[in-house]
Design a protein around this motif. Structure first.
Motif, mmCIF file in Angstrom:
data_model
loop_
_atom_site.group_PDB
_atom_site.id
_atom_site.type_symbol
_atom_site.label_atom_id
_atom_site.label_comp_id
_atom_site.label_asym_id
_atom_site.label_seq_id
_atom_site.Cartn_x
_atom_site.Cartn_y
_atom_site.Cartn_z
ATOM 1 N N ALA A 139 89.589 43.740 11.499
ATOM 2 C CA ALA A 139 89.403 43.033 10.234
ATOM 3 C C ALA A 139 90.511 42.009 10.014
ATOM 4 N N PHE A 140 91.726 42.374 10.364
ATOM 5 C CA PHE A 140 92.863 41.450 10.246
ATOM 6 C C PHE A 140 92.634 40.205 11.098
ATOM 7 N N GLY A 141 92.192 40.395 12.349
ATOM 8 C CA GLY A 141 91.919 39.257 13.216
ATOM 9 C C GLY A 141 90.803 38.384 12.679
ATOM 10 N N ALA A 142 89.747 39.013 12.157
ATOM 11 C CA ALA A 142 88.625 38.249 11.620
ATOM 12 C C ALA A 142 89.038 37.445 10.391
ATOM 13 N N ILE A 143 89.877 38.012 9.556
ATOM 14 C CA ILE A 143 90.345 37.305 8.354
ATOM 15 C C ILE A 143 91.133 36.061 8.742
ATOM 16 N N ILE A 144 91.963 36.177 9.780
ATOM 17 C CA ILE A 144 92.703 35.009 10.264
ATOM 18 C C ILE A 144 91.731 33.897 10.659
ATOM 19 N N ALA A 145 90.677 34.263 11.401
ATOM 20 C CA ALA A 145 89.708 33.259 11.855
ATOM 21 C C ALA A 145 88.943 32.644 10.683
ATOM 22 N N LEU A 146 88.512 33.483 9.750
ATOM 23 C CA LEU A 146 87.647 33.002 8.663
ATOM 24 C C LEU A 146 88.398 32.180 7.628
ATOM 25 N N LEU A 147 89.661 32.503 7.388
ATOM 26 C CA LEU A 147 90.384 31.871 6.291
ATOM 27 C C LEU A 147 91.466 30.885 6.721
ATOM 28 N N HIS A 148 91.963 31.007 7.959
ATOM 29 C CA HIS A 148 93.174 30.258 8.291
ATOM 30 C C HIS A 148 93.098 29.406 9.548
ATOM 31 N N THR A 149 92.248 29.687 10.497
ATOM 32 C CA THR A 149 92.211 28.866 11.715
ATOM 33 C C THR A 149 90.951 28.020 11.813
ATOM 34 N N GLY A 150 89.879 28.436 11.162
ATOM 35 C CA GLY A 150 88.607 27.748 11.342
ATOM 36 C C GLY A 150 87.941 28.191 12.636
ATOM 37 N N MET A 151 86.743 27.690 12.890
ATOM 38 C CA MET A 151 85.945 28.132 14.030
ATOM 39 C C MET A 151 86.350 27.368 15.284
ATOM 40 N N VAL A 152 87.566 27.639 15.771
ATOM 41 C CA VAL A 152 88.114 26.876 16.894
ATOM 42 C C VAL A 152 87.383 27.167 18.203
ATOM 43 N N PHE A 153 86.758 28.315 18.335
ATOM 44 C CA PHE A 153 85.995 28.666 19.535
ATOM 45 C C PHE A 153 84.496 28.742 19.252
ATOM 46 N N GLY A 154 84.042 28.040 18.239
ATOM 47 C CA GLY A 154 82.628 28.037 17.898
ATOM 48 C C GLY A 154 82.178 29.392 17.363
#
Length: 340
Positions: A108-123
């Motif tokens: 969940a921590f990793g997913a939150i980073i992707a959803l809120l802070h990095t954007g969909m960098v790997f599609g």
């Protein structure tokens, strides 16, 4: 009589799987007849098997939306239930489940980073990749927190898993607090679990991980049975308890991390399904492990169906359904243990 049982159970289970999958694909905010469902599936598997007397919209609903969703639900439910069936005898804790190691919180921590802070960098694979990385991070931390000398003892691993889970939950909540409030709803839906993002290209990874776990675990059910009787008994029977427990925890973390990466955090399936299965087939893990995988898949497909129908046309997070049912199962397990 024995021959009849050998024929009955496979036939019964195959029929049950077929009915459950048919219901999962057929029912929804736009119901589609079961016959039409399987005609569409047959046409995609073998072109022009049937005359296409259905609309393109129904074809898309069945093949692009519901069928991969049902299959993902089956794989995730099987993986979570299998993990619970392994952890409970490995730790001799009837309340052990896939969240025990903090893996779900790390994912969940990793997913939150992707959803809120990095954007969909790997599609489309950004959230699963980040979630899996978080799960691996949590897995690596558990034995470090437990300590090197006695880290493979069941009680220390369980306590370390709880500590790691709280740590990553706190970090995840902090990231939600600091993130864009407009994306909070997406994050909360993912943290409560859901299969709405299922796509065909996603199914290969949980399927391969589940298959690999079964290939390793099924030949090793006897050492697992021995561990369920206690570390001293297992050692007497020639099991290297510390090494085998570490391997089981790594397998459990790998399966959980993969499933959570594609479905979000879905609770209680790994806790209640193994107990249901043991009530049906006994405690021998040669039967418990494969049956837990099968029943877990069926349970999650049905739970997802309830989640889709309860507030149709909206999707309720599946974790709400499994949480309500799981709480009832939790009370049943505690009363069952206290009655002994």
């Amino acid at each position: 009589m024995h021959c009849i049982k050998k024929v009955f159970w496979p036939t019964f289970l195959f029929t049950l799987v077929l009915i459950t999958i048919s219901a999962g694909v057929s029912l929804g905010s736009a119901p589609i007849p079961v016959v039409t469902v399987w005609k569409i599936v047959a046409n995609h598997l073998h072109a022009d098997s049937f005359a296409a007397d259905w609309s393109q919209g129904r074809d898309s609903i069945v093949w692009d939306v519901r069928f991969p969703r049902v299959l993902l639900g089956g794989l995730v439910g099987a993986g979570l239930a299998l993990t619970g069936a392994v952890l409970q005898p490995a730790t001799r804790n009837p309340l052990a489940d896939p969240h025990l190691l903090g893996v779900s919180s790390g994912a969940a921590f990793g997913a939150i980073i992707a959803l809120l802070h990095t954007g969909m960098v790997f599609g489309l694979f950004t959230v699963p990749l980040f979630a899996f990385a978080g799960a691996l991070m949590a897995t690596a931390l558990v034995p470090l927190v437990a300590g090197a000398r006695r880290g493979m003892q069941a009680d220390r691993l369980v306590l370390s898993g709880v500590i790691v889970a709280f740590f990553f939950t706190a970090l995840g909540n902090l990231l939600v607090f600091l993130g864009d409030p407009r994306a909070t709803q997406t994050v909360m839906f993912w943290m409560l679990g859901g299969l709405g993002l299922a796509q065909w290209q996603h199914l290969l990874y949980p399927a391969l991980v589940l298959f690999a776990a079964l290939v390793y675990l099924l030949p090793n059910v006897q050492p697992l049975n021995a561990m369920a009787m206690g570390d001293e008994t297992a050692t007497t029977l020639g099991v290297n308890v510390a090494r085998f427990r570490l391997i089981l925890f790594v397998v459990a973390a790998l399966v959980t991390g993969t499933m959570v990466a594609f479905s979000g955090a879905i609770g209680f399936v790994g806790l209640m399904v193994p107990h249901m299965v043991r009530a049906m087939v006994g405690s021998d893990n040669a039967r418990v492990l494969p049956m837990s995988a099968l029943v877990g898949g069926l349970v999650l497909i049905l739970a997802d169906l309830v989640a889709r129908l309860a507030v149709a046309p909206e999707d309720m997070p599946i974790g709400i359904v499994t949480g309500i049912v799981g709480c009832v199962a939790f009370v049943w397990i505690m009363r069952k243990d206290s009655a002994r």
